[in-house]
Scaffold this motif. Sequence first.
Motif, PDB file in Angstrom:
ATOM      1  N   GLY A 121       0.726  -0.821  -0.111  1.00  0.00           N
ATOM      2  CA  GLY A 121       0.360   0.347   0.013  1.00  0.00           C
ATOM      3  C   GLY A 121       0.966   1.430  -0.214  1.00  0.00           C
ATOM      4  O   GLY A 121       2.364   0.864   0.279  1.00  0.00           O
ATOM      5  N   LYS A 122       0.284   2.101  -0.137  1.00  0.00           N
ATOM      6  CA  LYS A 122       0.783   3.197   0.603  1.00  0.00           C
ATOM      7  C   LYS A 122       2.012   4.227   1.341  1.00  0.00           C
ATOM      8  O   LYS A 122       0.750   3.333   2.732  1.00  0.00           O
ATOM      9  CB  LYS A 122      -0.136   5.112  -0.790  1.00  0.00           C
ATOM     10  N   ALA A 123       2.144   4.931   1.586  1.00  0.00           N
ATOM     11  CA  ALA A 123       2.826   4.730   3.258  1.00  0.00           C
ATOM     12  C   ALA A 123       3.450   6.326   2.455  1.00  0.00           C
ATOM     13  O   ALA A 123       3.717   6.774   1.668  1.00  0.00           O
ATOM     14  CB  ALA A 123       3.988   4.100   2.901  1.00  0.00           C
ATOM     15  N   ILE A 124       4.303   7.332   3.802  1.00  0.00           N
ATOM     16  CA  ILE A 124       4.591   8.640   3.578  1.00  0.00           C
ATOM     17  C   ILE A 124       5.938   8.055   4.788  1.00  0.00           C
ATOM     18  O   ILE A 124       6.580   7.960   5.316  1.00  0.00           O
ATOM     19  CB  ILE A 124       3.248   9.096   4.382  1.00  0.00           C
ATOM     20  N   GLY A 125       6.894   8.542   3.939  1.00  0.00           N
ATOM     21  CA  GLY A 125       8.269   8.941   4.235  1.00  0.00           C
ATOM     22  C   GLY A 125       8.726  10.144   4.982  1.00  0.00           C
ATOM     23  O   GLY A 125       7.830  11.945   4.232  1.00  0.00           O
ATOM     24  N   VAL A 126       9.574  10.435   5.320  1.00  0.00           N
ATOM     25  CA  VAL A 126      10.121  11.553   5.741  1.00  0.00           C
ATOM     26  C   VAL A 126      11.092  11.588   5.642  1.00  0.00           C
ATOM     27  O   VAL A 126      12.806  10.733   5.412  1.00  0.00           O
ATOM     28  CB  VAL A 126      10.404  12.148   7.139  1.00  0.00           C
ATOM     29  N   ALA A 127      12.171  12.729   4.658  1.00  0.00           N
ATOM     30  CA  ALA A 127      13.335  13.306   3.919  1.00  0.00           C
ATOM     31  C   ALA A 127      13.752  14.735   4.446  1.00  0.00           C
ATOM     32  O   ALA A 127      12.965  15.133   5.815  1.00  0.00           O
ATOM     33  CB  ALA A 127      13.690  13.195   2.870  1.00  0.00           C
ATOM     34  N   VAL A 128      15.258  14.999   5.075  1.00  0.00           N
ATOM     35  CA  VAL A 128      15.754  16.062   6.019  1.00  0.00           C
ATOM     36  C   VAL A 128      17.122  16.658   4.972  1.00  0.00           C
ATOM     37  O   VAL A 128      17.387  15.377   3.630  1.00  0.00           O
ATOM     38  CB  VAL A 128      16.077  15.714   7.326  1.00  0.00           C
ATOM     39  N   ALA A 129      17.067  18.433   5.038  1.00  0.00           N
ATOM     40  CA  ALA A 129      18.030  18.842   4.131  1.00  0.00           C
ATOM     41  C   ALA A 129      18.591  20.136   5.533  1.00  0.00           C
ATOM     42  O   ALA A 129      17.988  20.199   5.972  1.00  0.00           O
ATOM     43  CB  ALA A 129      17.556  19.067   2.571  1.00  0.00           C
ATOM     44  N   ASP A 130      20.015  20.675   4.907  1.00  0.00           N
ATOM     45  CA  ASP A 130      20.286  21.167   5.510  1.00  0.00           C
ATOM     46  C   ASP A 130      19.598  22.540   4.905  1.00  0.00           C
ATOM     47  O   ASP A 130      20.306  23.479   4.757  1.00  0.00           O
ATOM     48  CB  ASP A 130      21.676  20.959   5.542  1.00  0.00           C
ATOM     49  N   ARG A 131      19.566  22.669   3.705  1.00  0.00           N
ATOM     50  CA  ARG A 131      19.134  23.646   2.739  1.00  0.00           C
ATOM     51  C   ARG A 131      18.279  23.017   2.049  1.00  0.00           C
ATOM     52  O   ARG A 131      17.847  22.348   1.891  1.00  0.00           O
ATOM     53  CB  ARG A 131      20.283  24.066   1.756  1.00  0.00           C
ATOM     54  N   PRO A 132      17.178  24.243   1.051  1.00  0.00           N
ATOM     55  CA  PRO A 132      15.771  24.188   1.020  1.00  0.00           C
ATOM     56  C   PRO A 132      16.249  23.475  -0.942  1.00  0.00           C
ATOM     57  O   PRO A 132      14.973  22.596  -1.188  1.00  0.00           O
ATOM     58  CB  PRO A 132      14.913  25.763   0.911  1.00  0.00           C
ATOM     59  N   GLU A 133      17.291  23.730  -1.049  1.00  0.00           N
ATOM     60  CA  GLU A 133      17.652  22.564  -2.399  1.00  0.00           C
ATOM     61  C   GLU A 133      17.865  21.508  -2.321  1.00  0.00           C
ATOM     62  O   GLU A 133      18.066  20.766  -3.569  1.00  0.00           O
ATOM     63  CB  GLU A 133      18.091  23.779  -3.175  1.00  0.00           C
ATOM     64  N   GLY A 134      18.301  20.759  -1.444  1.00  0.00           N
ATOM     65  CA  GLY A 134      18.306  20.224  -0.786  1.00  0.00           C
ATOM     66  C   GLY A 134      20.041  19.715  -1.287  1.00  0.00           C
ATOM     67  O   GLY A 134      20.480  20.772  -0.916  1.00  0.00           O
ATOM     68  N   PRO A 135      20.519  18.157  -1.552  1.00  0.00           N
ATOM     69  CA  PRO A 135      19.710  17.039  -1.207  1.00  0.00           C
ATOM     70  C   PRO A 135      19.149  16.599  -0.059  1.00  0.00           C
ATOM     71  O   PRO A 135      19.613  16.929   1.056  1.00  0.00           O
ATOM     72  CB  PRO A 135      20.205  16.197  -1.690  1.00  0.00           C
ATOM     73  N   PHE A 136      17.900  16.047  -0.292  1.00  0.00           N
ATOM     74  CA  PHE A 136      17.499  15.681   1.037  1.00  0.00           C
ATOM     75  C   PHE A 136      17.687  14.017   0.671  1.00  0.00           C
ATOM     76  O   PHE A 136      18.535  13.358   0.246  1.00  0.00           O
ATOM     77  CB  PHE A 136      15.832  15.924   0.485  1.00  0.00           C
ATOM     78  N   VAL A 137      17.617  13.436   2.310  1.00  0.00           N
ATOM     79  CA  VAL A 137      17.820  12.101   2.330  1.00  0.00           C
ATOM     80  C   VAL A 137      16.846  11.280   3.336  1.00  0.00           C
ATOM     81  O   VAL A 137      16.513  12.318   4.207  1.00  0.00           O
ATOM     82  CB  VAL A 137      19.464  11.390   3.341  1.00  0.00           C
ATOM     83  N   ASP A 138      16.850  10.240   3.239  1.00  0.00           N
ATOM     84  CA  ASP A 138      15.587   9.637   4.404  1.00  0.00           C
ATOM     85  C   ASP A 138      15.948   9.872   5.421  1.00  0.00           C
ATOM     86  O   ASP A 138      17.580   9.173   5.775  1.00  0.00           O
ATOM     87  CB  ASP A 138      15.784   7.949   3.516  1.00  0.00           C
ATOM     88  N   ALA A 139      15.075  10.799   7.042  1.00  0.00           N
ATOM     89  CA  ALA A 139      16.011  10.592   7.919  1.00  0.00           C
ATOM     90  C   ALA A 139      15.461   9.457   8.809  1.00  0.00           C
ATOM     91  O   ALA A 139      15.923   9.710  10.299  1.00  0.00           O
ATOM     92  CB  ALA A 139      14.627  11.786   7.848  1.00  0.00           C
ATOM     93  N   LYS A 140      14.361   8.497   8.218  1.00  0.00           N
ATOM     94  CA  LYS A 140      14.323   7.973   9.858  1.00  0.00           C
ATOM     95  C   LYS A 140      14.616   6.312   9.201  1.00  0.00           C
ATOM     96  O   LYS A 140      14.696   5.840   9.802  1.00  0.00           O
ATOM     97  CB  LYS A 140      12.371   7.733   9.562  1.00  0.00           C
ATOM     98  N   GLY A 141      14.663   6.060   7.669  1.00  0.00           N
ATOM     99  CA  GLY A 141      14.636   4.788   7.463  1.00  0.00           C
ATOM    100  C   GLY A 141      13.522   3.925   7.262  1.00  0.00           C
ATOM    101  O   GLY A 141      13.957   3.543   6.919  1.00  0.00           O
ATOM    102  N   SER A 142      12.567   4.091   7.828  1.00  0.00           N
ATOM    103  CA  SER A 142      11.201   3.257   7.281  1.00  0.00           C
ATOM    104  C   SER A 142      10.098   4.402   7.043  1.00  0.00           C
ATOM    105  O   SER A 142      10.381   5.592   6.997  1.00  0.00           O
ATOM    106  CB  SER A 142      11.273   2.175   8.303  1.00  0.00           C
ATOM    107  N   ALA A 143       8.649   3.647   7.017  1.00  0.00           N
ATOM    108  CA  ALA A 143       7.688   5.178   6.468  1.00  0.00           C
ATOM    109  C   ALA A 143       7.570   5.303   7.595  1.00  0.00           C
ATOM    110  O   ALA A 143       7.199   4.793   8.810  1.00  0.00           O
ATOM    111  CB  ALA A 143       6.378   4.355   6.034  1.00  0.00           C
ATOM    112  N   LEU A 144       7.359   6.683   7.883  1.00  0.00           N
ATOM    113  CA  LEU A 144       6.142   7.445   8.729  1.00  0.00           C
ATOM    114  C   LEU A 144       5.015   6.660   9.229  1.00  0.00           C
ATOM    115  O   LEU A 144       4.467   6.425  10.169  1.00  0.00           O
ATOM    116  CB  LEU A 144       6.277   8.975   8.995  1.00  0.00           C
ATOM    117  N   ILE A 145       4.324   6.365   7.859  1.00  0.00           N
ATOM    118  CA  ILE A 145       2.414   6.671   8.038  1.00  0.00           C
ATOM    119  C   ILE A 145       2.773   5.350   7.321  1.00  0.00           C
ATOM    120  O   ILE A 145       3.358   5.939   6.353  1.00  0.00           O
ATOM    121  CB  ILE A 145       2.384   7.425   7.729  1.00  0.00           C
TER     122      ILE A 145
END
Length: 325
Positions: A121-145
């Motif tokens: 099914g569908k899921a929601i992940g979280v990624a994080v970056a230090d700048r608004p233009e990224g790059p973004f990386v997986d912040a959790k390593g698994s789905a938030l939802i």
Amino acid sequence: MRLLLPLAALLAAAPLAAEDAPGSNPLFRDRFTADPAPLVVGDTLWLYTSHDEAADGEMFNMKDWLVWSTTDMRHWTAHPPIMKLTDFAWASHDAWAVQVIQKHGRFWMYAPVEHDKTKPGKAIGVAVADRPEGPFVDAKGSALISNDMTPKGTHSWEDIDPTVFTDDDGTTWIAWGNRQCYIAKLGADMISIDGPITEITPPHFEEGPWLHKRGGLYYLTYASLDRSDHKDERISYATAPAITGPWTYRGELTGSGEGSFTIHPGIAEFKGQWYIFLHNATLTVNGQKGAMGRRAVTAEYLAYDENGLMRRVTQTKAGVTAPPP
């Protein structure tokens, strides 16, 4: 004696048509984009989008997320893709509609994807970056939802289209859904759910919720579909005195996006003016015409009446190149 100007000079002196002026709709014309999500950081507005790459006969083909920036709502700078679907190791496909917010000095992206077979099914992940233009990386390593967290839903793709909002007291909330709309408080770490998941489905809710606040009023704007009357999604909204509700349905805000079954709102105040971002399917790129899986992002002015209710928005080609209402 009358001077005859060269044709090139005459063309250069002629004003651009409304649909060709910088900042007119669609905003970006070199590729297909959808699901716009604005974020204001200082004097810059960042606009995050999904990226349609569907071939003829495909419904959706979306593999990464994009971002543009502007300081004047007319001229936009394209940046490299901020993240690829494959950067979520637990996801299988469908890089759908994201939202990015700033908190704790970092930038947090909430992204719906199809989970791998371990949690169908569908899921929601979280990624994080230090700048608004990224790059973004997986912040959790698994789905938030994941789909197993909303067992009362009617289908496997209900956990999509996250919208994230930080209230005046510093608490951050996430709402999401397809046909059912859910809300929950995020943990202070931004990668956990702190408390119950509550259903707040307003009338004709289909998908694409967007939370914002103006004055003391909270707004839940979303893609709506009255299945008894309409064949394409429109934008409707509800308001509440608190983020937890109760939510009062306020009716339709816009009609459908031209040529598109889907539509998706993103709302922001930038330099004293409110804007709503949407998408339609009017763009042609390299001979490919717009379609369900080939959409294009647009922008329009947003205004409020004396009671704080949003005035109906007419979608135009000129967009924000026309005078504000």
